[in-house]
Design a protein around this motif. Sequence first.
Motif, PDB file in Angstrom:
ATOM      1  N   ARG A 132       0.821  -1.217   0.000  1.00 31.83           N
ATOM      2  CA  ARG A 132       0.000   0.000   0.000  1.00 31.83           C
ATOM      3  C   ARG A 132       0.852   1.263   0.000  1.00 31.83           C
ATOM      4  NH1 ARG A 132      -4.360   0.398   4.489  1.00 31.83           N
ATOM      5  NH2 ARG A 132      -4.707   2.341   3.334  1.00 31.83           N
ATOM      6  N   LEU A 133       2.080   1.179   0.508  1.00 30.33           N
ATOM      7  CA  LEU A 133       2.936   2.358   0.594  1.00 30.33           C
ATOM      8  C   LEU A 133       3.199   2.968  -0.785  1.00 30.33           C
ATOM      9  CD1 LEU A 133       5.599   1.240   3.249  1.00 30.33           C
ATOM     10  CD2 LEU A 133       3.647   2.759   3.592  1.00 30.33           C
ATOM     11  N   TYR A 134       3.170   2.142  -1.833  1.00 28.70           N
ATOM     12  CA  TYR A 134       3.438   2.634  -3.183  1.00 28.70           C
ATOM     13  C   TYR A 134       2.390   3.650  -3.640  1.00 28.70           C
ATOM     14  CZ  TYR A 134       7.196  -0.718  -4.139  1.00 28.70           C
ATOM     15  OH  TYR A 134       8.384  -1.435  -4.124  1.00 28.70           O
ATOM     16  N   GLN A 135       1.189   3.596  -3.055  1.00 26.90           N
ATOM     17  CA  GLN A 135       0.099   4.497  -3.470  1.00 26.90           C
ATOM     18  C   GLN A 135      -0.029   5.726  -2.570  1.00 26.90           C
ATOM     19  OE1 GLN A 135      -0.700   0.882  -3.543  1.00 26.90           O
ATOM     20  NE2 GLN A 135       0.070   1.237  -5.620  1.00 26.90           N
ATOM     21  N   LEU A 136       0.846   5.873  -1.573  1.00 28.70           N
ATOM     22  CA  LEU A 136       0.703   6.932  -0.582  1.00 28.70           C
ATOM     23  C   LEU A 136       1.883   7.892  -0.609  1.00 28.70           C
ATOM     24  CD1 LEU A 136      -0.416   4.679   2.433  1.00 28.70           C
ATOM     25  CD2 LEU A 136      -1.902   5.935   0.853  1.00 28.70           C
ATOM     26  N   ASP A 137       1.647   9.118  -0.136  1.00 30.36           N
ATOM     27  CA  ASP A 137       2.783  10.018   0.048  1.00 30.36           C
ATOM     28  C   ASP A 137       3.477   9.655   1.364  1.00 30.36           C
ATOM     29  OD1 ASP A 137       1.462  11.275   2.246  1.00 30.36           O
ATOM     30  OD2 ASP A 137       0.558  12.783   0.938  1.00 30.36           O
ATOM     31  N   SER A 138       4.584  10.333   1.653  1.00 35.33           N
ATOM     32  CA  SER A 138       5.404   9.911   2.789  1.00 35.33           C
ATOM     33  C   SER A 138       4.663  10.034   4.118  1.00 35.33           C
ATOM     34  CB  SER A 138       6.700  10.718   2.838  1.00 35.33           C
ATOM     35  OG  SER A 138       6.431  12.099   3.002  1.00 35.33           O
ATOM     36  N   GLN A 139       3.928  11.123   4.328  1.00 35.23           N
ATOM     37  CA  GLN A 139       3.227  11.298   5.593  1.00 35.23           C
ATOM     38  C   GLN A 139       2.123  10.258   5.772  1.00 35.23           C
ATOM     39  OE1 GLN A 139       4.076  13.313   8.132  1.00 35.23           O
ATOM     40  NE2 GLN A 139       5.864  13.804   6.893  1.00 35.23           N
ATOM     41  N   GLN A 140       1.396   9.972   4.706  1.00 28.17           N
ATOM     42  CA  GLN A 140       0.384   8.924   4.769  1.00 28.17           C
ATOM     43  C   GLN A 140       1.029   7.575   5.037  1.00 28.17           C
ATOM     44  OE1 GLN A 140      -1.203   9.625   0.837  1.00 28.17           O
ATOM     45  NE2 GLN A 140      -2.999  10.717   1.628  1.00 28.17           N
ATOM     46  N   GLY A 141       2.184   7.344   4.406  1.00 31.38           N
ATOM     47  CA  GLY A 141       2.887   6.081   4.606  1.00 31.38           C
ATOM     48  C   GLY A 141       3.339   5.892   6.044  1.00 31.38           C
ATOM     49  N   ARG A 143       1.970   7.230   8.688  1.00 27.36           N
ATOM     50  CA  ARG A 143       0.776   6.957   9.506  1.00 27.36           C
ATOM     51  C   ARG A 143       0.339   5.503   9.364  1.00 27.36           C
ATOM     52  NH1 ARG A 143      -0.674  12.303   7.939  1.00 27.36           N
ATOM     53  NH2 ARG A 143      -1.912  11.541   6.187  1.00 27.36           N
ATOM     54  N   LEU A 144       0.459   4.956   8.137  1.00 23.42           N
ATOM     55  CA  LEU A 144       0.089   3.560   7.920  1.00 23.42           C
ATOM     56  C   LEU A 144       1.021   2.625   8.682  1.00 23.42           C
ATOM     57  CD1 LEU A 144      -1.721   1.517   6.458  1.00 23.42           C
ATOM     58  CD2 LEU A 144      -0.114   1.594   4.532  1.00 23.42           C
TER      59      LEU A 144
END
Length: 267
Positions: A132-141, A143-144
Motif C-alpha cells: 500500500r505504501l506505493y500508493q501513498l505520500d510519505s506522511q500517509q505512509g 501513519r500507515l
Amino acid sequence: MADFILPSNANDLNFRHRLPDKRLAPWVQCLWSIGGSGHLAKQRTEKFYPDAGASLSIKLTSSLPDITLCFNKTTLIETLDTTAPCLGIRFKAAGIYCLLGFPPEAFTHTHHRLDNELEPLGLQGLMPVVERLYQLDSQQGLRLLETWLLHRLESQPPPNRRITSIVQAIGELKLPPQQLGATLGFTRRTLERKLKREVGVTPGQLVAYSRLNRARHGLLATTLPITEIALKCGYYDQAHFTHAFQSLAYETPAAYRKRKLSQIYKA
C-alpha cells in the motif's frame, strides 16, 4: 537515551520524521522517510551512531521493495540514496524485541536483508502494508506504518516493560549497572544475560552508548569546553573522553563538533 538528532543532510534527503503515538513511545523513537515524489534524487553519506536500537527500513524500488533490519551496535557509515523513496521505523533499545518479539541474536550481521521471511521473523502483516505504501505520500505512509505497529501492540499480550525500564535506568547514568542490578534483585551476571538476550548488548555497552549520545548533544547544543562536557557525561578527563568518543564515533569530539556545526551553518 538522548533525544533524536537530525541527519546532517536532512534537507538534501527530503528527510521527514514523525514522533510515535504515545502508546508506542516506550519502544519507538520515531518513524521517518527520505526521498519521495518530486524530490530530486541524491546520494549523501551519513553516520549512524550506536545506541542498541534497531531500524526497519523499506525502500520502494520499482521492482520489489527492499526491506532491511539494521541493529545499531556500532557506528555505521551509510550512503543514503533517494533514487527511490524509503520509509522506516526507528526502534529504541529493546524496542524491536518487546514490540515485535524479534530477538537481537537473530542479527547475525549488522544489516539483515529480508526477502520472503517476514512472517517467521515476527513481522506478520507487514507485506500488505508495504504494498500500500506505493500508493501513498510519505506522511500517509508513516501513519500507515504507525497503524500497523498499533495493531501489533493491541493484538498480542502487553510487552514486558521491565527490560525497557532497566535500559532507561542504565541510560540515565544515575547508578553503575552493578548497583542498579542489585536494586532490581539481579546479580551482575543475571543482568548481563538478560540484556544480552533481550537488548543484544552488555550493560557496559549501554553506558558507553548513553555517554556518547549525551556528549554529542553537548557538543552541538552548547559552547561548553570539551573538558567540561567530558566531566558532565561521566568521563574521567578530556583524554578519557577523546579516546572513548573516537573509539565509537571514529572521530574526535573536536572534529565531530567542527564538522556538525559547519553543516548546520552551511544549511
